[in-house]
Design a protein around this motif. Sequence first.
Motif, mmCIF file in Angstrom:
data_model
loop_
_atom_site.group_PDB
_atom_site.id
_atom_site.type_symbol
_atom_site.label_atom_id
_atom_site.label_comp_id
_atom_site.label_asym_id
_atom_site.label_seq_id
_atom_site.Cartn_x
_atom_site.Cartn_y
_atom_site.Cartn_z
ATOM 1 N N SER A 1 0.829 -1.211 0.000
ATOM 2 C CA SER A 1 0.000 0.000 0.000
ATOM 3 C C SER A 1 0.861 1.257 0.000
ATOM 4 C CB SER A 1 -0.943 0.005 1.211
ATOM 5 O OG SER A 1 -1.881 -1.058 1.109
ATOM 6 N N GLN B 1 -7.976 0.375 0.517
ATOM 7 C CA GLN B 1 -8.093 -0.925 1.175
ATOM 8 C C GLN B 1 -9.338 -0.956 2.056
ATOM 9 O OE1 GLN B 1 -4.242 -2.105 2.451
ATOM 10 N NE2 GLN B 1 -4.944 -3.954 3.489
ATOM 11 N N ASP C 1 -6.517 -2.192 -4.476
ATOM 12 C CA ASP C 1 -5.822 -2.588 -3.240
ATOM 13 C C ASP C 1 -6.747 -3.432 -2.374
ATOM 14 O OD1 ASP C 1 -4.084 -2.872 -1.129
ATOM 15 O OD2 ASP C 1 -3.796 -0.727 -0.790
ATOM 16 N N GLU C 2 -6.598 -4.729 -2.476
ATOM 17 C CA GLU C 2 -7.372 -5.696 -1.681
ATOM 18 C C GLU C 2 -8.883 -5.466 -1.764
ATOM 19 O OE1 GLU C 2 -5.889 -7.148 1.995
ATOM 20 O OE2 GLU C 2 -3.865 -6.411 1.618
HETATM 21 MG MG LIG Z 1 -1.890 -2.814 2.266
#
Ligand SMILES: [Mg+2]
Length: 237
Positions: free
Chosen positions: A45, A87, A162-163
């Motif tokens: 991240s 995220q 991101d995820e």
């Molecule tokens: Mg992360």
Amino acid sequence: MAEAILTATKIDKRFGGFIALDGVDFTVAAGERVGLLGPNGSGKSTLVNCLTGALRNDGGEVVLLGRRIDRLPTHQRIRRGIARTFQVPRPFASMTVRENVEIALLYAGGATAAGNEAPAILDQVGLLQKADQSSRSLTQVDLRKLELARAMAARPRLLIADEVMAGLSTAEVDEILALLLRLNESGVSIVMIEHIMYAVMKFAQRICVLVAGRKIADGDPQAVIRDPEVERAYLGE
Ligand SMILES: [Mg+2]
Ligand SMILES: Nc1ncnc2c1ncn2[C@@H]1O[C@H](COP(=O)(O)OP(=O)(O)OP(=O)(O)O)[C@@H](O)[C@H]1O
């Protein structure tokens, strides 16, 4: 080899005395699907934050479509074609699904078209039927779709997810996977950061692995996951 959309070279990032990124090279080609892997806290991240402008890199440079962007504020980077999801999705809870996309359109510089473009983007992620619902009422999987819609509002050339699949059921993971593949087919390069390995293996044409702020592998997915150094990193040796 397709033209490079993004070329990040020797990216360094420190938090006080802690080295979060140590000379990381990261590239994405036009139309490419890249998986970015690494254990918790490895710097994934942080790298995204340095690419998109949430953080400023201490060393190295980021070039997007031939122009250096790492000293530009986030909104200018977005307008040049790089967008990301967060995220932890953070839509405006008091607004409808459509209004959340309209805000993202305004931020991305599409002020005049905001009202007209939102339905097309919601359709792209499969949320058009829920456009007028409060975003507070959305399920987890729909919140992820809204997060993707907000990123797509910038009409990016490169999308960093991101995820976006964390905590979803297998069926929901497959749904988001299909959605990301559709977006990629429409011409958007995509970087997928994900701990759900089967999803990454289905999605990625190339995989990069970060461990403790350093890139330890970058290449063909099958080769990368068999790399002994990568195996060691995941076994937590
Ligand atoms: Mg992360
Ligand atoms: N703003 C910050 N200030 C201080 N330390 C930070 C900051 N952001 C991240 N870190 C630290 O930098 C390291 C890398 O964090 P990062 O969030 O990039 O990891 P990650 O690979 O995304 O992990 P995860 O898979 O858990 O999301 C961690 O040790 C984290 O605690």
